[in-house]
Design an enzyme around this catalytic site. Structure first.
Site, short mmCIF file in Angstrom:
data_model
loop_
_atom_site.label_atom_id
_atom_site.label_comp_id
_atom_site.label_asym_id
_atom_site.label_seq_id
_atom_site.Cartn_x
_atom_site.Cartn_y
_atom_site.Cartn_z
N HIS A 33 34.90 47.36 5.11
CA HIS A 33 35.65 47.88 3.96
C HIS A 33 34.67 48.24 2.85
CE1 HIS A 33 38.47 48.13 0.63
NE2 HIS A 33 39.48 48.03 1.48
N GLY A 48 50.16 31.66 16.00
CA GLY A 48 49.83 32.34 14.75
C GLY A 48 51.09 32.63 13.96
N GLY A 49 51.04 32.36 12.66
CA GLY A 49 52.22 32.52 11.81
C GLY A 49 51.99 33.46 10.66
N GLY A 50 51.18 34.50 10.90
CA GLY A 50 51.07 35.56 9.90
C GLY A 50 52.19 36.55 10.08
N ALA A 83 52.66 39.18 12.00
CA ALA A 83 53.08 39.52 13.36
C ALA A 83 53.83 38.36 14.00
CB ALA A 83 51.87 39.92 14.20
N GLY A 84 53.29 37.16 13.88
CA GLY A 84 53.92 36.00 14.49
C GLY A 84 55.28 35.69 13.89
N SER A 142 47.75 48.32 8.39
CA SER A 142 47.67 47.06 9.15
C SER A 142 48.91 46.21 8.95
CB SER A 142 46.42 46.27 8.76
OG SER A 142 46.46 45.94 7.40
N ARG A 187 38.10 54.60 5.09
CA ARG A 187 37.14 53.53 4.80
C ARG A 187 35.79 53.72 5.47
NH1 ARG A 187 41.60 48.64 5.12
NH2 ARG A 187 42.55 49.17 3.11
N HIS A 193 35.72 43.65 7.53
CA HIS A 193 37.09 43.47 7.07
C HIS A 193 38.13 43.34 8.18
CE1 HIS A 193 40.53 43.81 4.46
NE2 HIS A 193 40.89 44.99 4.92
#
Lengths: 252, 617
Positions: B239, B10-12, B14-15, B417, B306, B377
């Protein structure tokens, strides 16, 4: 109420099963619903990959991710225009809608193309701020709201490739780096820390055909994020002129 | 000795944060290689969809990391171990500073400092932001730094590869992963001394959500099949403000309310609601907007957390029947901001979302109130990880970002988040994985090839089995059924009878799945087999969520059961743990105590200002 029950959407997809095979068109028809976009048509084609003439075919391969025009994935050619499939709303398009892969990038399969070249060119221009490290040494330089707005506009580039697709000078196999990477070089050159690498970046732009730009301005016209590519290219040219002049007089 | 290898899936945010940190720590010695695996080019990861901002206390308004910590624990209804949250909130200001140095174009004050805005569940303007595309801008900042390390040979990217499973040696220690090239369809083993899963949320379980296509839950559920514990699955954030679509639901950021946006419907004094003291009160006045959140929650107004805003919108629409023209929508209005402060002002703050609204709905929200409704969400739950290291219960496998469970309890606060993603990747999972990889006795490179090949064979055989399925069912249609079932029964309001039925129906779907036909049998960029592969795992991920919800007979945060409307700390202040039972294919549920040593649990009440809990620290 109009007869929405039997209303359909007709669309044609340009298919190409492998990078080397011949392209051909297939036609599809699906029930109309409100608020359809091109991605929903492609999803419907995946659910029922049957052409208008009843021929069972395969689902057309395509790229899509965020579906809200912020990731750049689903860029393709819809009714002859390069754009994101997610924001291409069916009710605003003439039918039969034609859906094709981008023309300037190598086709992987069907609507999926290889845009790796765009990420490579970000390496050529050293598209990053050269921070020392991630240690907690405090905040960055103060930036005025005006400078932030300029940077934010350039930084919204989602590497979709629309600008390159529409540029008369750019092709994947030639040496013009294109508006996308030029704008990113300008973004980092105008940052107080990024400036340290300005001459390297400008050198990279000059070596990669900065002067090839013919000022057609197609890039800015098609950019879905309204990145001011024309201003960025003119800024890059100004940076290049300064750089060349300094180099001529031996100034660092 | 060969190089240490770390696989990041994963490359968001965190990654990439983990990759940057590991590359930095090994940049002098050059003895570690990071290999990143991502379905999409990392710059197109789902983090780009995060809009409103990232939280970090700053001392301009009397805010403090402790207040941030307290708001987060209280907002999460106390269902989280407190140590990790405290450390995250303490580090948050350093994280903002780092992004600032990396050139992220945060909005600025006149002096040139980072501007802040308010978000839900706090009274302090704590949220740093870059227009309304903050996630995109933070992701780009990290992507740039990782590209820098990539050009130095410290990071290798495998974009267009899907993680399939982890490989374990005879000591049950992780020694690599198996991944599939989504173009050539090749299945391959990659030795790795540590693995970090940073694969985001499980939105696909619900069919349509605010998640991206890549949030398919495959990696996490595959690891669960291999023995990883999954915690607090039942806590799914719905959400309050999104817009519809057949392909996805699109978020309209909480920052719209942070900038002064108001939620309303037309009032109707014949309809009544009951306030906290038991008094009956009219639902606004005839012919006038009823700002129901402002009236019911005077202290927090439109910026209640939320879970609360979502339930109130649900009530207004389905209980009071005051949805716009009888439809399940309410207004989210920023047009007064455009009128009072100007369109340019509004665009500097919110352009990113306003243009999404205009492009998809064809209506200009600068002039006309938006029409919104709640959408699935975020998952507060995720892979169980160790408090201190982010390591799962599987030796050498770490988790970071939305796919872990640790930071948001029963309800996540907006703009926390992005923080937890970056914090876990940069400051915990990244460095801890490197430490682990360096200290292991047997290097992954020395794994006998038969161990690697055995797992490749297992995965290849499974893919072959999928492609050779035959029967009348259609995986896409099964997925719609699953999504509708989950959205109807396991979102805002839950009751046990429906949850039981849902489990039975999921079982049924699981059986029908094997009677499907995949419409493409080819071995080049075949998206159909991949879709079926993801769907196969979604059923089990759904079951984790439903079983956890069925068991939990109380209401807490996002989990609301009218049959059990109160929070019940005596019985349920504990973490749900699901483990996969290989013999039945079902989750086995157990529970774990929660560390509440820093802030004693207290009742949540957003009609009044929250008073910071006593801290023993």
């Amino acid at each position: 109420m109009s007869d929405t029950k039997n209303k359909t959407v007709k669309f044609k997809i340009k298919r190409q099963i492998t990078p080397d095979s011949e392209a051909y068109w297939e036609e599809f028809e699906v029930p109309w619903k409100p608020s359809l976009n091109i991605v929903t048509l492609l999803m419907a084609q995946h659910e029922n990959p049957t052409t208008t003439s009843g021929h069972k075919t395969t689902p057309a391969t395509y790229d899509a991710n965020c579906l809200e025009e912020v990731c750049g994935s689903c860029t393709m050619i819809v009714n002859g225009k390069v754009r994101q499939a997610c924001t291409a709303l069916v009710d605003k398009l003439e039918q039969p809608i034609t859906i094709e892969p981008m023309r300037k990038f190598p086709v992987v399969r069907d609507l999926k193309v290889d845009r790796q070249r765009m990420f490579e060119s970000l390496k050529w221009v050293e598209g990053w701020i050269p921070i020392d490290n991630t240690a907690p040494i405090g905040k960055g330089p103060n930036i005025s709201p005006e400078k932030q707005e300029f940077a934010y506009n350039l930084s919204r580039c989602m590497t979709c490739g629309s600008c390159l697709e529409s540029c008369p000078q750019w092709s994947a196999d030639e040496s013009f780096i294109g508006p996308q990477a030029i704008a990113q070089a300008v973004l980092f050159n105008t940052h107080p820390t990024g400036k340290a690498k300005e001459s390297d970046r400008v050198e990279a732009l000059i070596n990669n055909g900065l002067n090839v730009c013919g000022n057609a301005q197609n890039c800015a016209a098609v950019c879905p994020k309204e990145v001011d590519l024309v201003a960025a290219i003119s800024e890059a040219n100004w940076q290049a002129t300064k750089h060349v002049t300094k180099k001529f007089f031996g100034v660092r | 000795m060969s190089k240490t290898k770390i696989a990041i899936i994963g490359g968001g945010l965190a990654g990439l944060a983990a990759a940057m940190k590991i590359a930095e720590e090994s940049s002098a010695t050059k003895d570690c290689l990071v290999q990143m695996f991502s379905i999409v080019p990392v710059k197109r990861s789902h983090s780009v969809c995060a809009q409103g901002g990232i939280n970090a206390a700053n001392n301009t308004t009397g805010d403090s990391p402790h207040q941030h910590f307290d708001d987060t624990v209280y907002g999460g209804d106390f269902l989280a171990n407190q140590g990790p949250i405290k450390r995250m909130c303490d580090e948050a200001p350093n994280i903002i500073n780092l992004f600032d140095r990396m050139g992220v174009p945060f909005n600025r004050t006149n002096e040139g400092n980072i501007d802040r805005r308010r978000f839900g569940g706090t009274l302090h303007p704590r949220t740093a932001y870059a227009g309304a595309t903050t996630g995109q801008q933070l992701l780009y900042g990290l992507d740039e730094q990782v590209r820098r390390y990539e050009s130095q040979g410290l990071v290798e990217k495998y974009e267009g590869w899907e993680y399939l499973s982890t490989i374990f040696n005879e000591n049950n220690q992780c020694c690599g992963i198996v991944a599939q090239n989504l173009t050539t369809m090749e299945v391959k083993a990659f030795p790795a001394d540590a693995v970090i899963l940073a694969t985001g949320g499980p939105g696909a379980v619900y069919g349509r959500s605010t998640n991206s296509v890549s949030n398919n839950g495959l990696a996490v559920t595959s690891l669960y099949h291999q023995g990883a514990k999954y915690a607090n699955g039942e806590f799914i954030q719905v959400h309050p403000t999104a817009i519809g679509g057949d392909d996805k639901l699109r978020l309209m950021s909480e920052s719209a309310r942070g900038e002064g946006g108001r939620v309303w419907v037309w009032g109707d004094p014949n309809k009544k609601w009951i306030d906290n003291d038991g008094n009956e009160r009219p639902c606004g006045e005839k012919g006038k907007p009823w700002y129901f959140l402002e009236e019911k929650y005077p202290a927090y107004g439109n910026l209640v957390p939320r879970d609360i805003a979502t339930r109130e919108i649900f009530k207004v629409v389905y209980e009071y029947k005051l949805g716009i023209e009888g439809r399940p929508f309410v207004h989210l209005d920023v047009s007064h901001i455009a009128r009072e402060k100007g369109i340019e002002y509004l665009d500097r703050k919110l352009k990113g979302i306003l243009e999404i609204y205009e492009k998809f709905k064809g209506v200009d929200p600068h002039e006309v109130p938006m029409e919104i409704f709640p959408a699935v969400h975020y998952s507060m739950g995720g892979l169980w990880v160790d408090d201190n290291t982010q390591m799962t219960n599987l030796d050498g496998v770490f988790a970071a970002g939305e796919c872990d469970y640790q930071f948001h309890g029963a309800n996540r606060l907006g703009a926390n988040s992005l923080l937890s993603c970056v914090y876990t990747g940069l400051m915990v999972a990244g460095p801890e994985a490197l430490k682990y990889a360096k200290s292991r006795n047997v290097q992954a490179e020395d794994t006998p090839s038969k161990v690697l090949e055995a797992e490749v064979k297992r995965q290849q055989e499974f893919l072959d089995k999928l492609i050779n399925m035959s029967g009348p069912e259609n995986p896409r249609k099964l997925h719609h059924e699953l999504g509708e079932l989950m959205t109807a029964n396991v979102t805002i309001v839950r009751n046990n009878e429906d949850l039981e039925k849902t489990i039975n129906k999921i079982d049924d779907l699981k059986g029908r799945f094997w009677n499907s036909t995949i419409p493409d049998k080819g071995n080049w960029a075949n998206q159909s087999v991949r879709y079926a592969h993801q769907l196969y795992y979604l059923f089990d991920l759904a079951e984790i969520i439903v079983q956890g919800a069925l068991n939990r007979n109380e209401s807490r945060g996002a989990h609301y059961k009218p049959e059990f409307p109160e929070r019940n700390d005596e019985e349920w202040l504990k973490t749900t743990i699901a483990s996969y039972d290989k013999s039945t294919g079902k989750p086995i549920i157990s529970y774990e105590e929660i560390d509440k040593s820093l802030i004693p649990p207290r009742k949540r009440d957003y009609t009044k200002k929250s008073v910071v809990g006593a801290s023993k620290n």
